[in-house]
Design a protein around this motif. Sequence first.
Motif, PDB file in Angstrom:
ATOM      1  N   SER A 317       0.817  -1.212   0.000  1.00 55.54           N
ATOM      2  CA  SER A 317       0.000   0.000   0.000  1.00 55.54           C
ATOM      3  C   SER A 317       0.852   1.264   0.000  1.00 55.54           C
ATOM      4  CB  SER A 317      -0.928   0.009   1.212  1.00 55.54           C
ATOM      5  OG  SER A 317      -0.194  -0.172   2.411  1.00 55.54           O
ATOM      6  N   LEU A 318       2.052   1.200   0.586  1.00 53.26           N
ATOM      7  CA  LEU A 318       2.977   2.337   0.537  1.00 53.26           C
ATOM      8  C   LEU A 318       4.205   1.912  -0.265  1.00 53.26           C
ATOM      9  CD1 LEU A 318       2.610   3.791   4.146  1.00 53.26           C
ATOM     10  CD2 LEU A 318       1.740   4.726   1.999  1.00 53.26           C
ATOM     11  N   MET A 319       5.283   1.473   0.408  1.00 51.39           N
ATOM     12  CA  MET A 319       6.462   0.976  -0.295  1.00 51.39           C
ATOM     13  C   MET A 319       7.164  -0.043   0.587  1.00 51.39           C
ATOM     14  SD  MET A 319       6.677   2.302  -3.323  1.00 51.39           S
ATOM     15  CE  MET A 319       8.326   1.816  -3.798  1.00 51.39           C
ATOM     16  N   PRO A 320       7.846  -1.034  -0.012  1.00 51.58           N
ATOM     17  CA  PRO A 320       8.565  -2.021   0.795  1.00 51.58           C
ATOM     18  C   PRO A 320       9.609  -1.398   1.719  1.00 51.58           C
ATOM     19  CG  PRO A 320       8.389  -2.765  -1.479  1.00 51.58           C
ATOM     20  CD  PRO A 320       7.903  -1.353  -1.449  1.00 51.58           C
ATOM     21  N   GLY A 321      10.224  -0.307   1.269  1.00 53.18           N
ATOM     22  CA  GLY A 321      11.273   0.330   2.059  1.00 53.18           C
ATOM     23  C   GLY A 321      10.787   0.974   3.347  1.00 53.18           C
ATOM     24  N   ILE A 322       9.468   1.127   3.509  1.00 56.03           N
ATOM     25  CA  ILE A 322       8.921   1.656   4.765  1.00 56.03           C
ATOM     26  C   ILE A 322       9.241   0.698   5.912  1.00 56.03           C
ATOM     27  CG2 ILE A 322       6.795   2.255   5.984  1.00 56.03           C
ATOM     28  CD1 ILE A 322       7.554   4.273   3.868  1.00 56.03           C
ATOM     29  N   SER A 362      -5.366  10.490   9.723  1.00 57.55           N
ATOM     30  CA  SER A 362      -5.601  11.737   8.987  1.00 57.55           C
ATOM     31  C   SER A 362      -6.494  11.535   7.770  1.00 57.55           C
ATOM     32  CB  SER A 362      -4.255  12.318   8.532  1.00 57.55           C
ATOM     33  OG  SER A 362      -3.633  11.457   7.592  1.00 57.55           O
ATOM     34  N   GLY A 363      -6.720  10.290   7.383  1.00 60.38           N
ATOM     35  CA  GLY A 363      -7.512  10.006   6.189  1.00 60.38           C
ATOM     36  C   GLY A 363      -6.686   9.909   4.924  1.00 60.38           C
ATOM     37  N   HIS A 364      -5.389  10.220   5.011  1.00 63.19           N
ATOM     38  CA  HIS A 364      -4.538  10.178   3.822  1.00 63.19           C
ATOM     39  C   HIS A 364      -4.371   8.751   3.298  1.00 63.19           C
ATOM     40  CE1 HIS A 364      -3.841  14.336   4.352  1.00 63.19           C
ATOM     41  NE2 HIS A 364      -2.915  14.253   5.291  1.00 63.19           N
ATOM     42  N   PHE A 365      -4.369   7.785   4.204  1.00 60.84           N
ATOM     43  CA  PHE A 365      -4.146   6.402   3.782  1.00 60.84           C
ATOM     44  C   PHE A 365      -5.298   5.905   2.912  1.00 60.84           C
ATOM     45  CE2 PHE A 365      -4.019   1.714   4.903  1.00 60.84           C
ATOM     46  CZ  PHE A 365      -2.901   1.443   4.121  1.00 60.84           C
ATOM     47  N   ARG A 366      -6.523   6.149   3.349  1.00 60.67           N
ATOM     48  CA  ARG A 366      -7.686   5.708   2.581  1.00 60.67           C
ATOM     49  C   ARG A 366      -7.744   6.419   1.229  1.00 60.67           C
ATOM     50  NH1 ARG A 366     -10.877   5.698   6.302  1.00 60.67           N
ATOM     51  NH2 ARG A 366     -11.350   3.487   6.579  1.00 60.67           N
ATOM     52  N   ALA A 367      -7.440   7.707   1.202  1.00 60.76           N
ATOM     53  CA  ALA A 367      -7.436   8.451  -0.063  1.00 60.76           C
ATOM     54  C   ALA A 367      -6.351   7.929  -1.000  1.00 60.76           C
ATOM     55  CB  ALA A 367      -7.226   9.941   0.215  1.00 60.76           C
ATOM     56  N   HIS A 368      -5.190   7.616  -0.449  1.00 57.96           N
ATOM     57  CA  HIS A 368      -4.101   7.074  -1.255  1.00 57.96           C
ATOM     58  C   HIS A 368      -4.482   5.719  -1.846  1.00 57.96           C
ATOM     59  CE1 HIS A 368      -0.127   5.829  -2.525  1.00 57.96           C
ATOM     60  NE2 HIS A 368      -0.132   4.824  -1.659  1.00 57.96           N
ATOM     61  N   LEU A 369      -5.111   4.860  -1.045  1.00 64.15           N
ATOM     62  CA  LEU A 369      -5.528   3.544  -1.537  1.00 64.15           C
ATOM     63  C   LEU A 369      -6.530   3.679  -2.685  1.00 64.15           C
ATOM     64  CD1 LEU A 369      -5.943   1.418   1.723  1.00 64.15           C
ATOM     65  CD2 LEU A 369      -4.113   1.288   0.030  1.00 64.15           C
ATOM     66  N   ASN A 370      -7.468   4.600  -2.556  1.00 64.20           N
ATOM     67  CA  ASN A 370      -8.451   4.809  -3.626  1.00 64.20           C
ATOM     68  C   ASN A 370      -7.776   5.232  -4.924  1.00 64.20           C
ATOM     69  OD1 ASN A 370     -10.597   4.153  -1.932  1.00 64.20           O
ATOM     70  ND2 ASN A 370     -10.952   6.277  -1.323  1.00 64.20           N
ATOM     71  N   LYS A 371      -6.768   6.077  -4.797  1.00 66.54           N
ATOM     72  CA  LYS A 371      -6.059   6.574  -5.973  1.00 66.54           C
ATOM     73  C   LYS A 371      -5.277   5.462  -6.669  1.00 66.54           C
ATOM     74  CE  LYS A 371      -2.439   9.860  -7.345  1.00 66.54           C
ATOM     75  NZ  LYS A 371      -1.515  10.913  -6.862  1.00 66.54           N
ATOM     76  N   ILE A 372      -4.482   4.730  -5.911  1.00 69.51           N
ATOM     77  CA  ILE A 372      -3.632   3.730  -6.547  1.00 69.51           C
ATOM     78  C   ILE A 372      -4.444   2.512  -6.985  1.00 69.51           C
ATOM     79  CG2 ILE A 372      -1.555   4.486  -5.364  1.00 69.51           C
ATOM     80  CD1 ILE A 372      -1.809   2.187  -3.436  1.00 69.51           C
ATOM     81  N   ARG A 373      -5.541   2.207  -6.283  1.00 68.68           N
ATOM     82  CA  ARG A 373      -6.392   1.084  -6.689  1.00 68.68           C
ATOM     83  C   ARG A 373      -6.920   1.313  -8.106  1.00 68.68           C
ATOM     84  NH1 ARG A 373     -10.136   1.588  -3.084  1.00 68.68           N
ATOM     85  NH2 ARG A 373      -9.115   0.325  -1.482  1.00 68.68           N
ATOM     86  N   SER A 374      -7.345   2.533  -8.373  1.00 66.62           N
ATOM     87  CA  SER A 374      -7.863   2.864  -9.693  1.00 66.62           C
ATOM     88  C   SER A 374      -6.763   2.783 -10.757  1.00 66.62           C
ATOM     89  CB  SER A 374      -8.467   4.275  -9.672  1.00 66.62           C
ATOM     90  OG  SER A 374      -8.883   4.662 -10.956  1.00 66.62           O
ATOM     91  N   ALA A 375      -5.584   3.293 -10.416  1.00 61.72           N
ATOM     92  CA  ALA A 375      -4.471   3.278 -11.376  1.00 61.72           C
ATOM     93  C   ALA A 375      -4.001   1.865 -11.662  1.00 61.72           C
ATOM     94  CB  ALA A 375      -3.321   4.122 -10.840  1.00 61.72           C
ATOM     95  N   TYR A 376      -3.910   1.047 -10.612  1.00 66.55           N
ATOM     96  CA  TYR A 376      -3.456  -0.331 -10.797  1.00 66.55           C
ATOM     97  C   TYR A 376      -4.453  -1.130 -11.626  1.00 66.55           C
ATOM     98  CZ  TYR A 376      -0.016   0.660  -7.116  1.00 66.55           C
ATOM     99  OH  TYR A 376       1.012   1.196  -6.377  1.00 66.55           O
TER     100      TYR A 376
END
Length: 477
Positions: A317-322, A362-376
Amino acid sequence: MFEYVVMINREVSTPLSSQIYQQYRDAILKRRVPEGERLPSSRQLATSLSVSRNTVNTAYDLLRSEGLVDVRSGARPEVVALPEVEGAVVAGPVRETTPPLSSRGKRFSCNHRYTSPSGRGVSMQPGEPSRELFPKELWARSLRRAARLLHGNALGYEHTSGLPELQRVLAQYLAQERGVVCSPEQVLAFPTTQSALSLMSQCFSEEGDVALLEEPGYLGARSAFFAAGLKVQALTEIDQVSRASLIYVTPSHQYPTGRRMEMSERLMLLKQAHDKGAVILEDDYDSEFLFEGRPIAALQGLSDRHSVIYIGTSAKSLMPGIRLAYAVVPKEHVVGLELAQRASGALANVHVQMAFADFIESGHFRAHLNKIRSAYHENGVALCQLIGERFGNQVGVSMPTGGLQTCLYLPETCDDVAVADLMNQRGFGVNPLSVFYLGAPQKGLVVGFAEANEKLRSGFVQALEQAMELSGDRVQA
């Protein structure tokens, strides 16, 4: 006087006193300067090397502090007697061999993953999220806020298995999104999924026990089981074993096939695990990336009297390096697993833990998931359509229903390892499908599509066509 020649080099950054000390130390330990021999006086050596006496005295003091020479007032330093130790540097000529790895060490160091002879291709690796879509600024904001919030016990050893802030946020998030039932203290933070798998394999099995793995199945789980000294068998053979210690599954989005385990199968697995006395390791792989339909609740939430350990990660959901994963463990084992985790050293960075908690709240995680889910989803569908248009029935492919990768099915006559090697040479980090099987393998490739833009898709199809032709399977136009 024993004439051992010391050489100094004024062109390097190593202090002159250290150069003198190191050369004499090495010569004494390797018996080139035998016991009882006297070294030059500080005045003599300083004159011959054109250095100050303080420089020489510093070197001699270091030798004396290690017990290599005896320094008396008015006398030259004398090399002391050293014990003969078999296999040590002082026992004579340096040996080029070192003790072998233990049987456990050999199991841990055994590579079960596919490795390309030419090195790993960097593009379209399975399970690799898009670097371009990583929310750098928002994540940086959470890191800065976390740095301000970290204080007191959070920076010490008091919360080695997870910061209370992250445990609270994850328990709430997992309950809402995945139907996980747990209290915050049941959530343990790990640096990686692999470290969690390794610890659970060690703690819930005895050497020689049976562990069951999906067919095909995740190679990281196979590595963890093998390192723990377990006998790894395919989950399809569950009726043939009387008892199993561990069962590893990826029910939300099976790795590597992408299949979702239906509710009836989940309930049956819970019953089978109970009957076999097994702990289920539920890797909720790619559950964030379901492209169609509604997600089925996690196995952990369906279980009441059965032992299920839920494992999740930020690597996709973020990056492996996290380097942040987590496990929800049975309440009765929290204390024991916390102690085992600390003993293993598999501890997650507190700064990252605090930042991830903030990123979710903060809600950033859910918004980020929605964005990348659509792109993927868009990238995966476009890649599969292009492959279908170019190869027709020669390469089997189905539209992805989620996740970051898909399987391409090659003709049975095709050497998928050879094709994967050629693809990696061309920069595409695919895996051969056959290596994921314990039994009779199916030939294919596991291909990541998270970053598969139009240019990469076109290059991938061309490289696949060439690789198949070079491996002996000529593509029909």
